[in-house]
Scaffold this active site. Sequence first.
Site, PDB file in Angstrom:
ATOM      1  N   ASP A  62       0.793  -1.246   0.000  1.00  0.00           N
ATOM      2  CA  ASP A  62       0.000   0.000   0.000  1.00  0.00           C
ATOM      3  C   ASP A  62       0.825   1.297   0.000  1.00  0.00           C
ATOM      4  O   ASP A  62       0.517   2.224   0.772  1.00  0.00           O
ATOM      5  CB  ASP A  62      -0.967   0.006   1.199  1.00  0.00           C
ATOM      6  CG  ASP A  62      -1.980  -1.140   1.166  1.00  0.00           C
ATOM      7  OD1 ASP A  62      -1.940  -1.946   0.228  1.00  0.00           O
ATOM      8  OD2 ASP A  62      -2.792  -1.235   2.109  1.00  0.00           O
ATOM      9  N   LYS A 113      -7.018  -5.003  -3.009  1.00  0.00           N
ATOM     10  CA  LYS A 113      -7.745  -5.595  -1.872  1.00  0.00           C
ATOM     11  C   LYS A 113      -8.660  -4.554  -1.258  1.00  0.00           C
ATOM     12  O   LYS A 113      -8.449  -3.352  -1.433  1.00  0.00           O
ATOM     13  CB  LYS A 113      -6.750  -6.107  -0.823  1.00  0.00           C
ATOM     14  CG  LYS A 113      -5.855  -5.007  -0.277  1.00  0.00           C
ATOM     15  CD  LYS A 113      -4.840  -5.553   0.701  1.00  0.00           C
ATOM     16  CE  LYS A 113      -3.964  -4.450   1.248  1.00  0.00           C
ATOM     17  NZ  LYS A 113      -4.681  -3.425   2.015  1.00  0.00           N
ATOM     18  N   CYS A 154      -1.849  -2.811   7.685  1.00  0.00           N
ATOM     19  CA  CYS A 154      -1.805  -3.743   6.551  1.00  0.00           C
ATOM     20  C   CYS A 154      -0.510  -4.557   6.505  1.00  0.00           C
ATOM     21  O   CYS A 154      -0.539  -5.735   6.140  1.00  0.00           O
ATOM     22  CB  CYS A 154      -2.074  -2.998   5.247  1.00  0.00           C
ATOM     23  SG  CYS A 154      -3.806  -2.463   5.157  1.00  0.00           S
TER      24      CYS A 154
HETATM   25  C1  VGL Z   1      -4.596   0.622   5.807  1.00  0.00           C
HETATM   26  C2  VGL Z   1      -6.152   1.478   7.237  1.00  0.00           C
HETATM   27  C3  VGL Z   1      -7.126   1.374   6.267  1.00  0.00           C
HETATM   28  C4  VGL Z   1      -3.171   0.216   5.577  1.00  0.00           C
HETATM   29  C5  VGL Z   1      -5.561   0.497   4.828  1.00  0.00           C
HETATM   30  O1  VGL Z   1      -2.743   0.151   4.408  1.00  0.00           O
HETATM   31  O2  VGL Z   1      -2.472  -0.046   6.582  1.00  0.00           O
HETATM   32  N1  VGL Z   1      -4.902   1.102   7.007  1.00  0.00           N
HETATM   33  N2  VGL Z   1      -6.821   0.888   5.071  1.00  0.00           N
END
Ligand code: VGL
Length: 198
Positions: free
Chosen positions: A9, A107, A152
């Site tokens: 991410d 995802k 994540c």
């Molecule tokens: C994430 C919170 C919500 C992350 C993704 O990538 O850690 N955290 N969505």
Amino acid sequence: MTKALIVIDVQNDFCPHGALAVAGGDKIVGGINALMGGFETVVLTQDWHPADHTSFADNHAGAAAFSVVDMPYGPQVLWPRHCVQGSDGAAFHPALNTASAQMILRKGFRPQIDSYSAFFENDRATPTGLHGYLQDCGVKDVVLVGLALDYCVAYSALDAAKLGYCVTVQSDLCRAIDLNGSLSDMQAAMRAAGVILE
Ligand code: VGL
Ligand code: ZN
């Protein structure tokens, strides 16, 4: 022995000025690019939510961002709206080397369920397909980097360990949200699961 680098991410919304900015999120990009050459397999993940996603606080009347609600699959933090499919915020950081990746995994695309982990959605049961891909590639070792370390990255590392991979998290190439002690909690959970925290 095949090793995979899994880059979690590294998207604009998790970098400074993004919708769910993680402090220093942009500082890890150069180091991640430099690491890629040492791996046979490079996977990038992308948080990829529809506009009506139930993890967004503004889809729950009166709910505050960073509060927690009970979902059918368990407790869920309500986040500021982030990484909406196709938005600039959902795009990778512009300096991330995406050309070297063999696989880009999205995802969190189902409205009713979040997916922190790159392996299973937040019910901890619905697979994303990444395990099948890595098995087909003969991967036994995974190194995880990216955002956010305590969400994540950590959930992905815990699932990878449970699935039998040898798991290393390279912490200097991660940054954390650290919500109510989440960083130390998840570091302890990863260590207890046998994840190597470098
Ligand atoms: C994430 C919170 C919500 C992350 C993704 O990538 O850690 N955290 N969505
Ligand atoms: Zn998300």
